[in-house]
Design an enzyme around this catalytic site. Structure first.
Site: not given
Ligand code: BG6
Length: 491
Positions: A89, A147, A177, A181, A239
């Protein structure tokens, strides 16, 4: 930084949630299978769920096993054996879970300890305070923040202060993320390990750049999050701006943790502010209505199935955003960077298109300028369109032909998922691919005036049917200067 991961305790707050089940646990399993986790490494999921270790292992067995290659049951069992669950919690009312966690971690203070916060940003500060109060934050601890980091500059500053009160900046890993890639990392290699591009990578040779992240998915079941995020906060602030930074940054002097981030932050600080009346001219927002996706009828954003009904916010939130950005420095003066992202687009396609200028003096009719397309997903690859002569006697006829590199064809073997790479980087203490505090704040500083302007007008986004390439205004945004979106992926 060591290449062989040391024994570590990875504590995932929100460990039974969607991100954990879909991305983090599969990524950890792959690392385990490839022998990249120390035999003693443990994964401790924290949630309010009231599960014990056996329940959690059963849940992972049921929900994750089908999405990963289990060619050897022994490896899968070993992976399950690493998993634990603690109910906590974070309001500070009930210390029992924290005490249990302290008991599990006690005696392992020498290990790398990673707190992964796969939870909404407002929990970051309270989590860190409670973890500190329970005596769990050791000098070898790191914290990973998912994020979005806040919902505007003010909240990002507050969260950074709260987390920064407990952890040093060198211990904080802000994840995006996209930076994990393969093709995104390849962009750096393409630019800085090949000599021929850099001399022409500037406003003398480049007409404009397009960065598109189009998704076919909608937002079913995500209203609670998405109504308060929208495409600008969910995708552009992180992104797309990170991709822009990698395209626009100056060559760093070294490939190390600070040099690359120093250059990226300079790009963000050089973005020309889009404010007041310019917001209308330089930005577009849309929301999908009912349409088709992959030949199947799908509902509009407001009718997506969810356990909460649409509110005022649902009507105002954008599922598509396009922006004309400019980087105000010597290299990029006058070169527009067009950014766009949307849900329920006709195809899934993430790409960076660098459109070169035409030759200074054309002696052949019908020549078109070169174009470099960096495809991030799907079918990762790089394609340079060059002009060639069509074989044949008589008049010289030109044809744009692709010089291509397909990663799938050139590099056989499994391409690791972004999270796999990033989790390994956290475990080995390499923050290069994570966002520094000043980067996140600089990105919000540029986004905030656009958000303010959109919000102060109280207008609704332009509708676009699901399965279309976004609202008409997005085409006008590039069309005003005689340009068009690269629609190979988004016919
Ligand atoms: C995430 C978003 O960070 O990235 C999502 O919150 C989105 O809304 C996703 O769908 C897309 O990631 P990827 O790797 O599938 O392009």
């Amino acid at each position: 930084m060591s290449e062989t991961p040391q024994p570590a305790d990875l504590i995932v707050f929100g460990g039974t949630g969607d991100l954990s089940m879909r991305k983090l646990l599969p990524a950890l399993y792959h690392s385990d299978r490839d022998g990249r986790l120390s035999p003693e490494t443990r994964v401790i999921a924290m949630s309010r769920g009231g599960l014990d270790d056996a329940d959690f292992r059963g849940k992972v067995d049921a929900e994750v096993r089908g999405s990963v290659p289990v060619d050897d049951l022994g490896t899968w069992q070993r992976f399950l054996g690493r998993l634990h669950h603690v109910t906590v919690d974070i309001s500070g009312q009930d210390p029992t879970g924290w005490a249990r966690l302290a008991g599990m971690l006690g005696g392992h203070e020498h290990r790398d300890r990673v707190f992964y916060l796969a939870s909404p940003p407002m929990t970051f500060g309270p989590f860190c305070r409670e973890a500190h109060r329970a005596g769990l934050v050791t000098p070898a601890s790191r914290v990973v923040l998912e994020k979005p980091l806040g919902r505007d500059l003010a909240s990002a500053l507050r969260i950074n202060d709260e987390v920064g009160a407990i952890f040093d900046e060198r211990q904080i890993y802000r994840i995006d993320h996209y930076l994990g890639k393969e093709t995104v990392q390849n962009l750096l290699v393409l630019r800085f390990a090949n000599a021929f591009l850099e001399p022409i990578w500037n406003s003398l040779w480049i007409d404009h750049v397009q960065i598109t992240v189009a998704e076919t998915v909608g937002t079913p079941g995500r209203r609670g999050y998405y109504d308060h995020a929208g495409a600008l906060r969910d995708m552009v602030q992180n992104h797309l701006l990170q991709l822009l930074c990698l395209v626009a940054m100056e060559p760093p002097s070294r490939n190390d943790r600070e040099s690359i981030r120093d250059e990226k932050v300079k790009v963000l600080q050089s973005l020309r502010a889009v404010t007041g009346g310019e917001v209308d001219r330089f930005t577009v927002r849309g929301q999908y209505t009912a349409g088709e996706s992959g030949g199947v009828a799908v509902p509009g954003y407001l009718d997506e199935p969810d356990n909460t009904a649409p509110t005022e916010d649902s009507h105002r939130v954008e599922t598509f955003a396009a922006i004309r950005a400019e980087v105000k420095n010597w290299r990029w003066a006058g070169v527009p960077f067009y950014l766009r992202t949307g849900k329920r687009m006709p195809y899934r396609c993430s790409e960076i298109v660098v459109q070169f200028k035409d030759v200074p003096h054309s002696i052949f009719p019908g020549s078109t300028p070169n174009r470099l397309v960096l495809r991030l997903q799907p079918s990762e690859g790089i394609q340079l369109n060059i002009m060639a002569k069509e074989p044949g006697a008589g008049e010289v006829a030109l044809k744009p032909v692709p010089l291509g590199l397909s990663f799938a064809e050139t590099f056989t073997g499994r391409v690791p998922e972004a999270y796999e790479r990033l989790l390994m980087d956290v475990l080995t203490g390499n923050p290069t691919l994570f966002m520094r505090r000043d980067e996140v704040e600089a990105a919000w500083r540029w986004i905030d005036p656009i958000l303010d302007e959109w919000e102060s007008r109280g207008t609704v986004p332009e509708p676009y049917p699901a399965g279309s390439a976004g609202p008409a205004a997005a085409h006008e945004l590039v069309g005003r200067s005689g340009r068009v979106w690269h629609e190979e992926g988004l016919a």
